[in-house]
Design an enzyme around this catalytic site. Structure first.
Site, mmCIF file in Angstrom:
data_model
loop_
_atom_site.group_PDB
_atom_site.id
_atom_site.type_symbol
_atom_site.label_atom_id
_atom_site.label_comp_id
_atom_site.label_asym_id
_atom_site.label_seq_id
_atom_site.Cartn_x
_atom_site.Cartn_y
_atom_site.Cartn_z
ATOM 1 N N ARG A 164 -2.650 9.402 -1.297
ATOM 2 C CA ARG A 164 -1.996 8.693 -2.413
ATOM 3 C C ARG A 164 -2.328 9.314 -3.775
ATOM 4 N NH1 ARG A 164 -0.027 7.480 1.424
ATOM 5 N NH2 ARG A 164 0.013 5.485 2.496
ATOM 6 N N SER A 241 3.393 -2.487 -2.294
ATOM 7 C CA SER A 241 1.998 -2.907 -2.147
ATOM 8 C C SER A 241 1.349 -2.971 -3.527
ATOM 9 C CB SER A 241 1.221 -1.910 -1.299
ATOM 10 O OG SER A 241 1.751 -1.897 -0.011
ATOM 11 N N GLU A 342 -2.237 -0.605 -7.143
ATOM 12 C CA GLU A 342 -1.400 0.569 -6.900
ATOM 13 C C GLU A 342 -0.308 0.797 -7.952
ATOM 14 O OE1 GLU A 342 -0.372 1.866 -2.887
ATOM 15 O OE2 GLU A 342 1.678 1.897 -3.616
HETATM 16 P P1 NAP Z 1 0.113 -1.202 7.874
HETATM 17 O O1 NAP Z 1 1.147 -0.470 8.668
HETATM 18 O O2 NAP Z 1 -0.210 -2.618 8.179
HETATM 19 O O3 NAP Z 1 -1.203 -0.340 7.787
HETATM 20 C C1 NAP Z 1 -2.303 -0.799 7.005
HETATM 21 C C2 NAP Z 1 -3.293 0.310 6.879
HETATM 22 O O4 NAP Z 1 -3.702 0.744 8.155
HETATM 23 C C3 NAP Z 1 -2.754 1.508 6.161
HETATM 24 O O5 NAP Z 1 -3.778 1.967 5.323
HETATM 25 C C4 NAP Z 1 -2.516 2.531 7.238
HETATM 26 O O6 NAP Z 1 -2.847 3.832 6.858
HETATM 27 C C5 NAP Z 1 -3.535 2.125 8.275
HETATM 28 N N1 NAP Z 1 -3.044 2.463 9.627
HETATM 29 C C6 NAP Z 1 -2.233 1.740 10.416
HETATM 30 N N2 NAP Z 1 -2.026 2.363 11.592
HETATM 31 C C7 NAP Z 1 -2.706 3.530 11.513
HETATM 32 C C8 NAP Z 1 -2.871 4.632 12.400
HETATM 33 N N3 NAP Z 1 -2.286 4.666 13.603
HETATM 34 N N4 NAP Z 1 -3.636 5.679 11.992
HETATM 35 C C9 NAP Z 1 -4.224 5.674 10.783
HETATM 36 N N5 NAP Z 1 -4.111 4.669 9.913
HETATM 37 C C10 NAP Z 1 -3.367 3.606 10.256
HETATM 38 O O7 NAP Z 1 0.476 -1.089 6.318
HETATM 39 P P2 NAP Z 1 1.588 -1.705 5.404
HETATM 40 O O8 NAP Z 1 0.904 -2.195 4.201
HETATM 41 O O9 NAP Z 1 2.549 -2.607 6.120
HETATM 42 O O10 NAP Z 1 2.344 -0.374 5.015
HETATM 43 C C11 NAP Z 1 3.131 0.325 5.940
HETATM 44 C C12 NAP Z 1 3.013 1.781 5.661
HETATM 45 O O11 NAP Z 1 3.498 2.064 4.351
HETATM 46 C C13 NAP Z 1 1.569 2.298 5.726
HETATM 47 O O12 NAP Z 1 1.582 3.580 6.265
HETATM 48 C C14 NAP Z 1 1.173 2.278 4.265
HETATM 49 O O13 NAP Z 1 0.126 3.140 3.955
HETATM 50 C C15 NAP Z 1 2.493 2.720 3.632
HETATM 51 N N6 NAP Z 1 2.562 2.406 2.197
HETATM 52 C C16 NAP Z 1 2.504 3.472 1.326
HETATM 53 C C17 NAP Z 1 2.541 3.267 -0.014
HETATM 54 C C18 NAP Z 1 2.476 4.460 -0.928
HETATM 55 O O14 NAP Z 1 2.676 5.586 -0.533
HETATM 56 N N7 NAP Z 1 2.173 4.264 -2.154
HETATM 57 C C19 NAP Z 1 2.661 1.974 -0.524
HETATM 58 C C20 NAP Z 1 2.738 0.925 0.382
HETATM 59 C C21 NAP Z 1 2.677 1.147 1.751
HETATM 60 P P3 NAP Z 1 -1.958 4.781 5.912
HETATM 61 O O15 NAP Z 1 -2.040 4.185 4.555
HETATM 62 O O16 NAP Z 1 -2.670 6.090 5.996
HETATM 63 O O17 NAP Z 1 -0.585 4.810 6.481
#
Ligand code: NAP
Length: 348
Positions: A164, A241, A342
């Protein structure tokens, strides 16, 4: 270049909150961008670059400087066999671009479907979701240096991508205005299906899913979490988020894990860089006692995702900040973790 005054910013953000910009320019060309920077420099005005407004909270008082909306548009595509490079202008809509790459059978961005905002914003925080990050496919970033007014080209490694993060939101914050981004994609490549949410969607499928099926699945998951902008869905009136997923030292994780096990709580976590663990911020928020849908005035936690703060209609920035502070202080006292926000904050 047309300079407008006292332009309401709330309608230009997905959260729909905040006051006006004292000066406002919508740039349709590189020369507009340059002129706008000069306009701000000669009047000693602060300059804020606006893309899709999907990750932004504007203060109730608005912004006393110049807001520059980068609306450069257009995509060039070149191919060398199955290696396809898309050079995309910063103002193009991100999800429309992703749809286009999927239609062309090019792999690499399908998991990033349904993310609101514009192309130019994606390198800044190295946008990632469901196992893909833009840093894996960005070849180059073209940007205007606000100090020298020169156009610069950054290779992938010069962008300093991390989780990020990039130079554009860390060591060189506020220095460059992104004009164009080149993505190197692979035609005929296989989709990435690494995350549990996505794997579940295809658990009963026979054969491997297509890029389009993965794109549709990601959009469906996002829609269910109200992380897809759908008109009329008031759980989707958010800045995505609101908190980052914390990455903490392994030692701190182990201490916390032991403490929580004594309360019969299992702390979920994922591997991060060496010696660190990544925690889901949504779990911390909910286990600090905030149910989805919790509200404070017109500001609320989304009913469908504990990480999104939403505007239920007519929320002020002050209400959003009060809710954010309440969440941060309760997570800190429960778990000893300071949640980092964020979105970008403007005019505070
Ligand atoms: P989620 O899918 O519930 O995941 C929550 C956290 O767990 C995230 O930090 C995600 O890592 C981690 N995670 C889940 N499965 C994983 C795996 N197989 N291996 C490694 N890490 C894992 O999250 P959510 O809030 O609903 O968001 C969905 C996705 O959108 C996530 O990938 C999240 O990071 C992404 N997102 C990105 C941004 C951004 O780029 N600014 C903003 C909002 C959400 P990661 O963060 O590494 O994916």
């Amino acid at each position: 270049m047309i300079v407008e005054q006292h332009v309401p910013l709330a309608p230009l953000t997905t959260l729909g909150v905040g006051g006006p910009a004292r000066y406002f320019v919508e740039a349709h060309s590189e020369s507009d961008v340059r002129e706008a920077v000069q306009f701000a420099q000669t009047r000693d005005l602060a300059l804020f670059v606006l893309g899709g407004g999907s990750n932004l909270l504007v203060s109730d008082a608005g912004f006393s400087g110049l807001v520059l909306k980068v609306s450069l548009c257009g995509t060039n595509r070149t191919a060398n066999g199955n290696d396809v490079t898309f050079q995309v202008a910063a103002g193009d809509n991100w999800d429309t671009f992703v749809a286009h790459t999927v239609e062309e059978g090019c792999a690499g961005l399908e998991c990033l479907s349904g993310i609101p905002g514009s192309v130019g914003g994606t390198p800044v925080q190295n946008v990632g979701a469901y196992g893909q990050e833009v840093s894996e496919t960005i070849r180059e970033v073209e940007a205007l240096d606000r100090q020298s007014l020169q156009k610069m080209t950054f290779t992938n490694s010069e962008c300093g991508f991390a989780y990020r993060a990039s130079i554009f939101n860390t060591i060189e914050r506020d220095r460059y205005i992104i004009l164009r981004v080149s993505f190197a994609l692979r035609r005929g490549g296989k989709p990435t299906i690494r995350y549990a949410d996505l794997q579940k969607m295809f658990a009963d499928a026979t054969g491997s899913p297509t890029l389009l099926q993965v794109r549709n699945a990601v959009r469906e998951i996002r829609r269910n979490k109200a992380m897809l902008i759908v008109p009329g869905d008031d759980d989707a009136r958010s800045a995505g988020s609101f908190f980052k997923n914390p990455v903490i030292p392994q030692r701190q994780f182990e201490d916390l894990d032991i403490k929580l096990r004594s309360r019969d709580l299992i702390l979920p976590s994922f591997p991060a860089s060496d010696g660190f663990r990544k925690l889901p911020a949504a779990w911390l928020v909910e286990h600090a006692g905030f149910a989805k849908g919790y509200s404070r005035g017109a500001a609320a936690i989304s009913r469908r995702h504990a990480l999104a703060i939403v505007n239920r209609g007519g929320a002020t920035a002050a209400e959003i900040i009060a809710l954010k502070n309440e969440i941060q202080s309760r997570v800190l006292s429960e778990f000893g973790i300071q949640l980092q926000t964020e979105p970008v904050f403007l005019g505070f």
